[in-house]
Design an enzyme around this catalytic site. Structure first.
Site, mmCIF file in Angstrom:
data_model
loop_
_atom_site.group_PDB
_atom_site.id
_atom_site.type_symbol
_atom_site.label_atom_id
_atom_site.label_comp_id
_atom_site.label_asym_id
_atom_site.label_seq_id
_atom_site.Cartn_x
_atom_site.Cartn_y
_atom_site.Cartn_z
ATOM 1 N N ASP A 30 21.604 -22.744 0.048
ATOM 2 C CA ASP A 30 20.521 -23.629 0.480
ATOM 3 C C ASP A 30 20.571 -24.876 -0.389
ATOM 4 O O ASP A 30 21.003 -24.825 -1.539
ATOM 5 C CB ASP A 30 19.158 -22.930 0.347
ATOM 6 C CG ASP A 30 18.137 -23.512 1.307
ATOM 7 O OD1 ASP A 30 17.736 -22.829 2.267
ATOM 8 O OD2 ASP A 30 17.745 -24.692 1.109
ATOM 9 N N LYS A 207 19.258 -17.784 24.492
ATOM 10 C CA LYS A 207 18.178 -17.868 23.496
ATOM 11 C C LYS A 207 17.005 -18.711 24.026
ATOM 12 O O LYS A 207 15.847 -18.299 23.960
ATOM 13 C CB LYS A 207 18.744 -18.477 22.198
ATOM 14 C CG LYS A 207 17.720 -18.749 21.129
ATOM 15 C CD LYS A 207 17.058 -17.491 20.591
ATOM 16 C CE LYS A 207 15.893 -17.852 19.678
ATOM 17 N NZ LYS A 207 15.178 -16.702 19.182
ATOM 18 N N LEU A 253 1.670 -9.752 26.820
ATOM 19 C CA LEU A 253 0.597 -9.917 27.806
ATOM 20 C C LEU A 253 -0.754 -9.744 27.106
ATOM 21 O O LEU A 253 -1.639 -9.081 27.622
ATOM 22 C CB LEU A 253 0.742 -8.898 28.941
ATOM 23 C CG LEU A 253 1.845 -9.167 29.973
ATOM 24 C CD1 LEU A 253 1.811 -8.120 31.079
ATOM 25 C CD2 LEU A 253 1.712 -10.570 30.588
ATOM 26 N N GLY A 256 -5.077 -14.723 24.042
ATOM 27 C CA GLY A 256 -5.431 -15.193 22.705
ATOM 28 C C GLY A 256 -5.550 -16.697 22.691
ATOM 29 O O GLY A 256 -5.600 -17.347 23.747
ATOM 30 N N CYS A 263 8.963 -21.363 16.492
ATOM 31 C CA CYS A 263 9.983 -21.243 17.551
ATOM 32 C C CYS A 263 9.493 -21.628 18.942
ATOM 33 O O CYS A 263 9.970 -22.612 19.506
ATOM 34 C CB CYS A 263 10.540 -19.830 17.559
ATOM 35 S SG CYS A 263 11.481 -19.472 16.069
ATOM 36 N N LYS A 323 0.689 -15.529 13.417
ATOM 37 C CA LYS A 323 0.587 -14.146 13.886
ATOM 38 C C LYS A 323 0.501 -13.254 12.651
ATOM 39 O O LYS A 323 0.690 -13.743 11.522
ATOM 40 C CB LYS A 323 1.787 -13.786 14.771
ATOM 41 C CG LYS A 323 3.128 -13.773 14.066
ATOM 42 C CD LYS A 323 4.168 -13.226 15.012
ATOM 43 C CE LYS A 323 5.531 -13.214 14.386
ATOM 44 N NZ LYS A 323 6.541 -12.688 15.272
HETATM 45 P P1 NAD Z 1 13.369 -22.575 7.842
HETATM 46 O O1 NAD Z 1 12.857 -23.941 8.039
HETATM 47 O O2 NAD Z 1 12.469 -21.485 7.361
HETATM 48 O O3 NAD Z 1 14.620 -22.619 6.846
HETATM 49 C C1 NAD Z 1 15.690 -23.511 6.950
HETATM 50 C C2 NAD Z 1 16.357 -23.588 5.578
HETATM 51 O O4 NAD Z 1 17.555 -24.370 5.716
HETATM 52 C C3 NAD Z 1 15.522 -24.278 4.514
HETATM 53 O O5 NAD Z 1 15.407 -23.442 3.371
HETATM 54 C C4 NAD Z 1 16.314 -25.565 4.178
HETATM 55 O O6 NAD Z 1 16.218 -25.957 2.828
HETATM 56 C C5 NAD Z 1 17.719 -25.143 4.543
HETATM 57 N N1 NAD Z 1 18.631 -26.258 4.801
HETATM 58 C C6 NAD Z 1 18.439 -27.330 5.598
HETATM 59 N N2 NAD Z 1 19.533 -28.144 5.564
HETATM 60 C C7 NAD Z 1 20.442 -27.561 4.741
HETATM 61 C C8 NAD Z 1 21.740 -27.898 4.304
HETATM 62 N N3 NAD Z 1 22.363 -29.019 4.712
HETATM 63 N N4 NAD Z 1 22.371 -27.073 3.454
HETATM 64 C C9 NAD Z 1 21.765 -25.937 3.012
HETATM 65 N N5 NAD Z 1 20.528 -25.568 3.396
HETATM 66 C C10 NAD Z 1 19.864 -26.355 4.247
HETATM 67 O O7 NAD Z 1 14.014 -22.166 9.229
HETATM 68 P P2 NAD Z 1 13.962 -20.750 10.011
HETATM 69 O O8 NAD Z 1 12.568 -20.448 10.443
HETATM 70 O O9 NAD Z 1 14.741 -19.762 9.244
HETATM 71 O O10 NAD Z 1 14.770 -21.164 11.320
HETATM 72 C C11 NAD Z 1 16.147 -21.508 11.274
HETATM 73 C C12 NAD Z 1 16.675 -21.572 12.688
HETATM 74 O O11 NAD Z 1 16.603 -20.269 13.295
HETATM 75 C C13 NAD Z 1 15.910 -22.495 13.626
HETATM 76 O O12 NAD Z 1 16.806 -23.081 14.533
HETATM 77 C C14 NAD Z 1 14.974 -21.547 14.358
HETATM 78 O O13 NAD Z 1 14.594 -22.036 15.628
HETATM 79 C C15 NAD Z 1 15.831 -20.322 14.491
HETATM 80 N N6 NAD Z 1 15.083 -19.064 14.625
HETATM 81 C C16 NAD Z 1 13.975 -18.845 13.867
HETATM 82 C C17 NAD Z 1 13.283 -17.629 13.969
HETATM 83 C C18 NAD Z 1 12.049 -17.372 13.148
HETATM 84 O O14 NAD Z 1 11.366 -16.397 13.429
HETATM 85 N N7 NAD Z 1 11.721 -18.197 12.161
HETATM 86 C C19 NAD Z 1 13.756 -16.646 14.843
HETATM 87 C C20 NAD Z 1 14.922 -16.888 15.579
HETATM 88 C C21 NAD Z 1 15.577 -18.105 15.455
#
Ligand code: NAD
Length: 433
Positions: A30, A207, A253, A256, A263, A323
């Site tokens: 990260d 997705k 269903l 709320g 997302c 949630k």
């Molecule tokens: P988040 O915002 O919680 O985390 C993203 C992380 O990426 C951050 O810690 C940020 O510092 C890091 N980052 C950004 N640019 C970077 C780089 N160049 N190098 C290294 N690190 C970098 O995101 P998330 O909620 O984990 O979601 C990530 C992706 O997964 C999104 O596309 C989201 O739509 C998808 N997704 C999320 C969920 C969920 O429940 N949160 C579920 C399925 C899919």
């Protein structure tokens, strides 16, 4: 096998820890140094059941490591997962700048065949775009595959969802990439998890289509609930009656205050925007979005009606996260409602089991309480905004004593109205008789 996961948010951190649990050697990268320093010391920046224990076990046993140095992590890995954010731009389209920046970094450090797999939710066509970026950065011929491996985990049950998914989707265009991805997921293969092997664009679409469909179910049942209120029908029984039909299914269903989180809102906007770019008006998504945006306003009207106007009222609210079982407040309808209450001139006493630290950054001017009962103290109504388990079984007699006025507003329909009334409280739910 050595792999690396770029981005240690909900998806990156959970995926990295779970892959390490499968026995792979995983480096999580990260750019946020404070986050990586905390993780190296076993401190988990998100609230997710079982995650801290799993991260610490795999750290101790040497299968999991954390770094801000992307170059060696790429060089040492066969598969590189991109799990950075894809937030919505002002026009609703997905902002791919984080994903593209990572792709360019990967390109600079390719030192042999590698798979670049997107776990981030990315618009259809992103796989192709990543191949172009890598080709632009590396003009000499390099051997790599881009794979789409969308993630379906839910915050609050992320580990269970990763370890026992309904399906694994792999979009890949070479037999070598398919074989490596299958190897990576071997433990799930052995559990007879269904795998869908397809092309990259189709995997990307699966997705968005899945999230859009789930969001549609939520807005649909919210509209049915709104209609039930006008027709003296009971939405919970309607939902149960519908859900028992296997073609419909009972999940998502529950009426709320609308869906939120990081997302659904952005993903439906992104798909709508993608459709628009191709000259297609995806009418259902637009309606789903409109219904969802209107839902918090309806809830505010409901609250105002129950307490005789919001101005000057003291109101207790339970739940701020979007949630239960997460500290995530991104696009939380609970926050939108609290904001509406404040703007309407109410004083708000709030409690959430995990999201208060995050809420304090986003929401000022409310009283943060130690527990649900403190939130009820002296309030003119107690409002359930997020259905945490601990709010499902409150001591209603105690709540009645603490409240200044006996009004209980259940915006998640988790209480039996008769029981609440027995405790001497006025009950108001959603779409219930
Ligand atoms: P988040 O915002 O919680 O985390 C993203 C992380 O990426 C951050 O810690 C940020 O510092 C890091 N980052 C950004 N640019 C970077 C780089 N160049 N190098 C290294 N690190 C970098 O995101 P998330 O909620 O984990 O979601 C990530 C992706 O997964 C999104 O596309 C989201 O739509 C998808 N997704 C999320 C969920 C969920 O429940 N949160 C579920 C399925 C899919």
């Amino acid at each position: 096998m050595n792999i690396c996961v770029v981005g240690t948010g909900y998806v990156g951190l959970v995926s990295g820890a779970c892959f390490a649990e499968f026995g792979l050697r995983v480096t999580c990268v990260d750019k946020d140094r404070a986050r990586i320093d905390a993780l190296k010391n076993g401190r988990i920046p998100i609230y997710e059941l079982g995650l801290e224990e799993m991260v610490n076990r795999n750290l101790r046993e040497g299968r999991l490591s954390f770094t801000t140095e992307i170059a060696p992590a790429i060089e040492n890995s066969l598969v590189i997962f991109i799990a950075v954010g894809t937030p919505a731009r002002d026009d609703g389209s997905a902002d791919l700048s984080y994903v593209e920046a990572v792709a360019a970094q990967i390109a600079s450090h390719l030192n042999g065949y590698k798979i670049i797999a997107t776990k981030s939710t990315v618009p259809v066509g992103t796989g192709r775009r990543l191949r172009e970026i890598i080709g632009q950065v590396r003009r000499e011929k390099v051997d790599f595959d881009v794979v789409s491996n969308p993630e379906f985990l839910r915050e609050g049950s992320a580990i269970e969802d990763f370890m026992r998914p309904d399906r694994v989707i792999i979009g890949a265009e070479s037999p070598q990439a398919v074989a490596i991805m299958q190897d990576l997921y071997r433990p799930l293969f052995m559990l007879e998890t269904p795998f869908i092997m397809t092309d990259v664009a189709t995997a990307e679409m699966i997705k968005y289509a899945s999230n859009t469909f789930l969001a549609t179910k939520v807005s649909f049942i919210n509209e049915i609930a709104n209609l039930c209120e006008l027709m003296e029908a009971d939405v919970d029984q309607v939902a149960k009656g519908m859900g028992l039909d296997h073609r419909i299914g009972g999940e998502f269903l529950h009426p709320g205050p609308g869906f939120g989180g990081s997302c659904f809102p952005k993903d439906i906007q992104a798909l709508s925007s993608l459709a628009r770019q191709r000259g297609y008006d995806f009418e259902i998504i637009n309606a789903v979005q409109r219904v969802n945006e209107g839902q918090p306003r309806r809830m505010l009207e409901k609250i105002a009606g129950a307490v005789g106007g919001i101005r000057g009222r003291t109101l207790g609210v339970l739940g701020l996260s979007f949630k239960p079982n997460t500290n995530d407040i991104r696009e939380s309808p609970a926050l939108t409602i609290v904001q509406g209450l404040l703007e309407g001139g109410a004083m708000v006493r709030a409690y959430d089991p995990a999201a208060m630290e995050d809420a304090k950054q986003a929401l000022h001017g409310i009283i943060y309480c130690q527990d649900a009962y403190e939130a009820a103290k002296g309030a003119e109504a107690l409002i359930v905004l997020t259905e945490w388990s601990q709010f499902r079984n409150l001591d209603l007699a105690r709540v009645r004593e603490l409240l200044q006025k006996p009004v209980f507003i259940d915006l998640r329909n988790v209480y039996d109205p008769a029981k609440v009334r027995q405790a001497g409280l006025t009950y108001l739910g959603i779409g219930r008789k």
